[in-house]
Design a protein around this motif. Structure first.
Motif: not given
Length: 572
Positions: A567-570, A327-330, A337-338
């Motif tokens: 938005q988070q997965g595109k 989660i931090s790396r994202g 990573d996101r």
């Protein structure tokens, strides 16, 4: 940061302990030249507004300067011996009758009178020795001053706080007070209002706190938790301890979670290894006779009456160390990573019945793993086709770092998940899947072959269809919506929601249609088919293309959350 700053003691205003400790930290940082701009502002504001703080500051600086002056005096012999030596030197020649120039070419011959000898040697008294005497006397005076100051300040004498741990990382953390990543942490109370914070202890033990949480660092291997959740993964040494109002948890080499709720319950969950659990007898006192050993996969609750009961382990409630790192790396990493950070957070949704990320397990390449935490360990799928050697093919997904499954309709390829009652969703439902631009066919179906269908989602080039039927209905009762034609995109998120009254269709996070579709299906226990209809009616009932991700929820996901999913997965 400083809370209540003054208390009254014997009619005199004094600083409370927390304010004094915080002020000491700022003063020490100022003296060491490590004071940040923000800390400088805090120090100036506090001194400007509080006369007691200014007095404390002046006494601290006065003491620091005094000590520094003493420590910088050149080395001299022990003061009493030096003084005795110089006094002796003043009168050593009283018994001498004469001093000849032969003894020292720098000396003049003097008459052998007692008075002349005394005058001469007093003139020639070593100025270096005199300076040393004066320095020693000054040192003794300074030491006396310091001892007097110590006696006068008593308990108010500032001491350098001991560093117990470090705030090594955080995600969306909001604190009550000024705490930043990289800060040293001391023995004091910290309040995390929201977000996640990772605290690293000297032996590399890492504790992740989930806001809201209130805790106090007690030592370099223990913490007291007033409320909130934490997970701890132990570093180089065993014995890390978590204390609370009604339980002590001692690690024996493990990873565990603790949840202190507002009702007086302390829940302990062991994810790996073993811990020792001691119920409290009174504040700070814990029972050794009632000690229990708790092992991997087990959990216990200690209630407000200090009674211990066995409970089911609940991984949904905790963010573990690996998850926190992802989660931090994202927050600053790549688009992959996101997405991965978002994926790990979504897995904690208790309404997520099944979740397939289509990442290949090299040890079991014929298995599609379900990663929903609520149902993990069950509902894995088996890759199948008409010919055993023609299974769906693992290939690159929408990110270079992940996989997808390519289905060939002509080979009747599919993934079959054995029937499970948790698939029997008759109420609200959401289905979402990432598919490639050329996808066509049945994405997912839960049904009896050629019979009752709990739900099915299908894509036909630019048409998205949803269906729920029983044996009295036919396929014309399905509803659909026209999709946009985005020639530039290689991957699309398609989703449907049904609240038993209205079906909503989504394409790449946007609502593209809704239709009334009132239906309350009966609960039928059936297999889940991915990439197929399950009716065995020929190749038209199979999927053609790639599927990258599939999620099934037993609730209606909001339009905002589906937009966020896109938005988070595109891919970029």
């Amino acid at each position: 940061m400083f809370g209540a700053e003054l208390v009254r003691r014997g009619g005199q205003a004094v600083l409370d302990k927390q304010t004094k400790d915080n002020l000491s930290v700022l003063i020490v940082a100022s003296l060491e030249g490590t004071l940040s701009v923000q800390q400088k502002t805090q120090l100036n504001n506090l001194l400007d507004a509080n006369a007691t703080a200014r007095q404390y500051y002046m006494e601290y600086i006065d003491l620091h300067v005094s000590i520094k002056q003493v420590t910088e005096i050149p080395e001299v012999p022990d003061a009493p011996d030096l003084i005795a030596e110089v006094i002796s030197e003043n009168y050593i020649f009283e018994d001498q009758q004469e001093l000849s120039s032969d003894n020292n070419s720098n000396f003049v011959t003097l008459n052998s009178s007692k008075q002349s000898a005394q005058q001469y040697h007093r003139k020639q008294l070593s100025f270096t020795s005199l300076y040393q005497v004066l320095g020693a006397i000054a040192a003794m005076i300074a030491v006396a001053f310091i001892l007097n100051t110590i006696m006068r300040l008593g308990n108010q004498l500032p001491t350098a706080p001991i560093i117990l741990a470090k705030l090594s990382d955080s995600v969306d953390a909001i604190w009550s007070g000024d705490v930043e990543v990289g800060d040293s942490l001391y023995r004091r109370t910290y309040e995390l209002q929201s977000g996640y914070a990772e605290v690293t202890f000297p032996d590399n033990t890492k504790v992740v706190f989930q806001g809201p949480a209130e805790f106090e660092l007690e030592s370099r291997n223990s913490v007291y938790v007033e409320k909130g959740k934490l997970t701890a993964i132990i570093g180089d040494n065993i014995g890390f301890t978590v204390n609370s109002k009604n339980v002590k948890v001692v690690d024996v080499g493990t990873e565990f979670g603790v949840d202190i709720d507002g009702a007086g319950n302390s829940d302990v969950h062991v994810f790996d290894g073993e811990i020792l659990l001691y119920p409290a007898l009174s504040k700070g006192q814990y029972s050794k006779t009632a000690k229990q050993s708790i092992y991997q996969g087990q959990a216990r609750r200690v209630d407000g009456k200090k009674q211990i009961t066995e409970i089911a382990i609940n991984e949904l409630a905790f963010i573990r160390q690996k998850e926190f790192e992802i989660i931090s790396r994202g927050t600053e990493g790549s688009s992959y990573d996101r997405w991965l950070a978002y994926s790990y957070q979504m897995r904690h949704n208790p309404d997520l019945v099944a979740y397939y990320t289509f990442d290949k397990n090299e040890n079991q390449p014929e298995v599609l793993e379900n990663l929903s935490i609520a149902t993990k360990g069950s509902m894995d799928g088996q890759l199948q086709s008409t010919m055993a050697e023609d299974l769906p093919e693992w290939t690159t997904g929408r990110f270079p770092e992940k996989c997808s499954l390519a289905f060939d309709r002509d080979k009747n390829q599919q993934v079959v998940v054995p029937r499970d009652k948790q698939f029997q969703i008759t109420g609200p439902i959401t289905i979402a899947a990432w598919v490639d631009a050329n996808a066509s066919g049945q994405i997912v179906t839960n049904r009896i072959p050629a019979g009752h269908c709990n739900y099915r989602m299908t894509i036909y080039k630019n048409l998205l269809e949803f269906m729920r039927i029983d044996v009295t209905q036919n396929y014309t009762d399905a509803v659909n919506s026209v999709l946009a034609d985005d020639a530039d995109a290689k991957w699309h998120l398609v989703a449907v929601t049904h609240d038993n009254k209205v079906v909503k269709f989504y394409f790449d996070g946007e609502l593209v249609g809704n239709k009334e579709y009132e239906y309350y299906p009966k609960a039928i226990n059936a297999n889940l088919f991915i990439g197929a209809d399950g009716s065995s009616k020929g190749s038209n009932y199979y999927f053609n293309g790639r599927i990258d991700e599939l999620a099934i929820f037993k609730c209606v996901i909001s339009e905002k959350d589906i937009r966020g999913m896109y938005q988070q997965g595109k891919p970029q």
